[in-house]
Design an enzyme around this catalytic site. Structure first.
Site, short mmCIF file in Angstrom:
data_model
loop_
_atom_site.label_atom_id
_atom_site.label_comp_id
_atom_site.label_asym_id
_atom_site.label_seq_id
_atom_site.Cartn_x
_atom_site.Cartn_y
_atom_site.Cartn_z
N ARG A 108 4.85 -2.85 18.04
CA ARG A 108 3.63 -1.71 16.91
C ARG A 108 2.39 -2.73 17.40
O ARG A 108 1.55 -1.59 17.79
CB ARG A 108 4.16 -2.42 15.74
CG ARG A 108 3.78 -1.50 14.72
CD ARG A 108 3.13 -2.30 12.89
NE ARG A 108 3.10 -3.92 12.63
CZ ARG A 108 2.87 -4.14 12.23
NH1 ARG A 108 3.34 -3.19 10.82
NH2 ARG A 108 2.48 -5.28 11.76
N TYR A 117 5.40 10.20 -3.96
CA TYR A 117 4.21 9.85 -2.85
C TYR A 117 3.02 10.64 -2.91
O TYR A 117 1.65 10.53 -3.11
CB TYR A 117 4.22 9.09 -2.13
CG TYR A 117 5.34 8.30 -1.86
CD1 TYR A 117 5.48 6.72 -1.69
CD2 TYR A 117 6.73 8.11 -1.63
CE1 TYR A 117 5.92 5.84 -1.52
CE2 TYR A 117 8.01 7.46 -2.06
CZ TYR A 117 7.18 5.50 -1.84
OH TYR A 117 7.46 4.28 -1.44
N ARG A 176 16.74 -0.04 7.38
CA ARG A 176 15.68 -0.89 7.72
C ARG A 176 15.77 -1.91 9.10
O ARG A 176 15.06 -2.53 9.06
CB ARG A 176 14.97 -1.55 7.04
CG ARG A 176 13.41 -0.83 5.65
CD ARG A 176 12.33 0.08 6.76
NE ARG A 176 12.29 0.77 5.24
CZ ARG A 176 11.22 0.58 4.78
NH1 ARG A 176 10.35 -0.28 4.89
NH2 ARG A 176 10.32 1.23 3.92
N ASP A 215 9.49 7.57 9.04
CA ASP A 215 9.56 7.78 7.43
C ASP A 215 9.52 8.47 7.11
O ASP A 215 9.58 9.60 7.58
CB ASP A 215 8.31 6.89 7.73
CG ASP A 215 7.73 6.12 6.49
OD1 ASP A 215 8.38 4.89 5.74
OD2 ASP A 215 7.75 6.66 5.02
N ARG A 245 10.45 -5.17 11.16
CA ARG A 245 9.54 -6.07 11.06
C ARG A 245 10.55 -7.81 11.80
O ARG A 245 9.53 -8.60 11.50
CB ARG A 245 8.12 -6.23 10.15
CG ARG A 245 7.34 -5.54 9.94
CD ARG A 245 5.72 -5.04 8.52
NE ARG A 245 6.92 -4.36 7.88
CZ ARG A 245 6.17 -4.56 6.61
NH1 ARG A 245 5.45 -5.17 6.32
NH2 ARG A 245 7.41 -3.89 5.18
O1 CP3 Z 1 15.99 2.22 8.53
C1 CP3 Z 1 14.94 2.33 9.98
O2 CP3 Z 1 15.37 1.42 10.41
C2 CP3 Z 1 14.65 3.28 9.77
C3 CP3 Z 1 13.55 3.61 9.61
C4 CP3 Z 1 12.46 3.38 8.23
C5 CP3 Z 1 11.28 3.04 7.74
N1 CP3 Z 1 10.54 4.03 6.71
C6 CP3 Z 1 10.37 2.61 8.94
C7 CP3 Z 1 9.14 1.74 8.37
C8 CP3 Z 1 13.15 4.32 7.16
C9 CP3 Z 1 14.47 4.88 7.19
C10 CP3 Z 1 12.02 4.39 5.99
C11 CP3 Z 1 12.19 5.01 4.92
C12 CP3 Z 1 11.70 4.96 3.70
N2 CP3 Z 1 9.95 5.35 4.20
C13 CP3 Z 1 11.28 4.72 2.60
C14 CP3 Z 1 12.84 5.15 2.00
C15 CP3 Z 1 13.47 4.19 2.15
C16 CP3 Z 1 13.51 2.78 0.92
O3 CP3 Z 1 13.28 1.85 1.61
O4 CP3 Z 1 13.86 3.28 0.10
C17 CP3 Z 1 9.95 4.70 1.74
C18 CP3 Z 1 10.31 4.64 0.39
C19 CP3 Z 1 9.44 5.14 2.99
C20 CP3 Z 1 7.88 4.69 2.62
C21 CP3 Z 1 7.69 3.72 3.00
N3 CP3 Z 1 7.29 3.62 4.60
C22 CP3 Z 1 6.56 2.38 2.86
C23 CP3 Z 1 6.47 2.02 1.57
C24 CP3 Z 1 6.24 2.03 2.95
C25 CP3 Z 1 5.91 0.21 3.65
C26 CP3 Z 1 6.88 -0.78 2.83
C27 CP3 Z 1 6.66 -2.18 3.67
O5 CP3 Z 1 8.02 -2.51 3.93
O6 CP3 Z 1 5.45 -2.23 3.80
C28 CP3 Z 1 6.46 2.38 4.99
C29 CP3 Z 1 6.08 1.00 5.40
C30 CP3 Z 1 7.68 1.36 7.14
N4 CP3 Z 1 8.52 2.52 7.62
C31 CP3 Z 1 7.82 0.75 7.82
C32 CP3 Z 1 9.17 0.77 8.29
C33 CP3 Z 1 9.33 -0.22 9.38
C34 CP3 Z 1 6.96 -0.35 8.06
C35 CP3 Z 1 5.71 -0.70 8.67
C36 CP3 Z 1 5.37 -1.95 9.09
O7 CP3 Z 1 5.63 -2.13 10.54
O8 CP3 Z 1 4.12 -2.60 9.36
#
Ligand code: CP3
Length: 354
Positions: A40, A154, A27, A77, A31
């Protein structure tokens, strides 16, 4: 293609000698960075960032402008795959991901298509090739996907879940339906990751974020078996270089031996296991990635350096370690502390590679 200027991430995954331990953060584009929040806002929302290759490229590169990271990870994602299977992904501000349609019956599962990587997920392939072009060989680009089990949770729950009530009920009530869903997801993820590799991803990681919620037996049957299937179907060499595969099961520390047998090059570790012990258990088979507790980044730089030093000492001398956090960096972290972390890894690891 341009030659790689910094390939220590790929070398460590393949256990080739390196000068210092490579480091990236799960990640890393997110944010906690004000420039990410600005992009964003400009794009409108999170999915618009993912679906526009120019925006996806912009945010992928943001952490690399700030820090001497050894890898970039595609900004996307894991839920793009269920979205391409027709579920209708959207994000409610502050609520996490949601699907318009959920999967509840065998008939729902039978009706799910296997997405075509080029046709249905072309925006991701375009993001990969755009990022590769803009990286211009600075560091390798990591592609990724969710594990079938993690994606299935999911799809069945309709979003995030604390207890996996519906997905686990399906697993125990109707294992055949769950197996069909997981098999379709394994096929979809294999095609998706191979598409990313052909578009330019130089390593791939499978995020099994929720594998650790399963019993030992269910993990083998419903998560690991499908990751093994994906690994066996991946393109492992492209453009004259090996494409390493990393498996990350959060909470999988008790099962490292069997995960190491799944055919991947490296295992991601969360912070609950000792990396030195993990190396003694599986280090002859696979490289290791991890594993600092991400909450250490809330502490001061002195404490961060101490934790980095402890993990480096526990792993010990030689290659086969990619430094990372044990899970994603959180939005509240001070970007300066992330910088102290990355600097500490490079500075303090040189002595382990002499
Ligand atoms: O690592 C990186 O920089 C690459 C980007 C990346 C994102 N999601 C961007 C993202 C990666 C590798 C993921 C994988 C992901 N997405 C997983 C597996 C990794 C883990 O954390 O276990 C999962 C379970 C998801 C599903 C997902 N996407 C969730 C549960 C959420 C909300 C969580 C939150 O923090 O609010 C997301 C959204 C998401 N994916 C964001 C980002 C940067 C936040 C979105 C925002 O800008 O509000």
């Amino acid at each position: 293609m341009t030659a790689l200027k910094n390939d220590r991430f790929l070398r460590a995954l393949l256990k080739q000698p390196v000068d210092v331990t490579p480091v990236w953060m799960m990640r890393q584009a997110g944010r906690y960075l004000p420039e990410y929040r600005a992009s964003r806002a400009k794009a409108g929302d999170f999915m618009s960032l993912c679906m526009n290759p120019a925006f996806a490229c912009e945010v992928t590169l943001q952490p690399l402008e700030r820090y001497p990271l050894d890898a970039a990870i595609l900004f996307s994602d894991i839920l793009t795959v269920p979205d391409a299977m027709g579920l209708g992904l959207y994000f409610e501000t502050g609520e996490g991901p949601r699907f318009r349609k959920t999967v509840t019956t065998l008939a729902d599962i039978e009706a799910l298509p296997i997405p075509d990587a080029q046709k249905d997920l072309g925006y991701v392939m375009d993001a990969v090739s755009t990022i590769r072009r803009e990286l211009n060989g600075r560091v390798p680009l990591i592609g990724f996907a969710g594990s079938p089990w993690t994606l299935a949770t999911y799809m069945v729950e309709g979003g995030s879940s604390k207890d996996f009530r519906k997905s686990k009920a399906m697993l125990y009530d109707n294992p055949q339906a769950m197996h069909l869903l997981l098999d379709k997801l394994a096929q979809s993820v294999t095609a998706y990751l191979n598409g990313q590799i052909l578009a330019g991803a130089q390593a791939v990681q499978i995020f099994d974020s929720w594998g650790g919620s399963l019993s030992a037996a269910a993990y083998q049957e419903f998560s690991l078996a499908y990751m093994r299937k994906i690994v066996s179907g991946l393109i492992r060499e492209h453009d004259g270089r090996k494409v390493p595969v990393i498996l990350f099961t959060k909470g999988g520390g008790m099962w490292l031996e069997s995960i190491a047998d799944a055919g991947a090059d490296a295992l991601g570790l969360d912070w609950t296991c000792d990396i030195g012990e993990a190396r003694r258990r599986v280090g002859s088979k696979v490289a290791l990635q991890g594993n600092m507790d991400p909450t250490v980044l809330y502490a001061n730089p002195q404490a961060i350096r101490q934790e980095v030093s402890n993990i480096l000492a526990s792993y010990g001398s030689g290659t086969g370690h990619v430094f990372n956090l044990g899970h994603g960096i959180t939005p509240e972290v001070d970007p300066a502390n992330a910088g102290a972390f990355i600097e500490a890894v490079h500075e303090m690891s040189a002595k382990y590679h002499q």
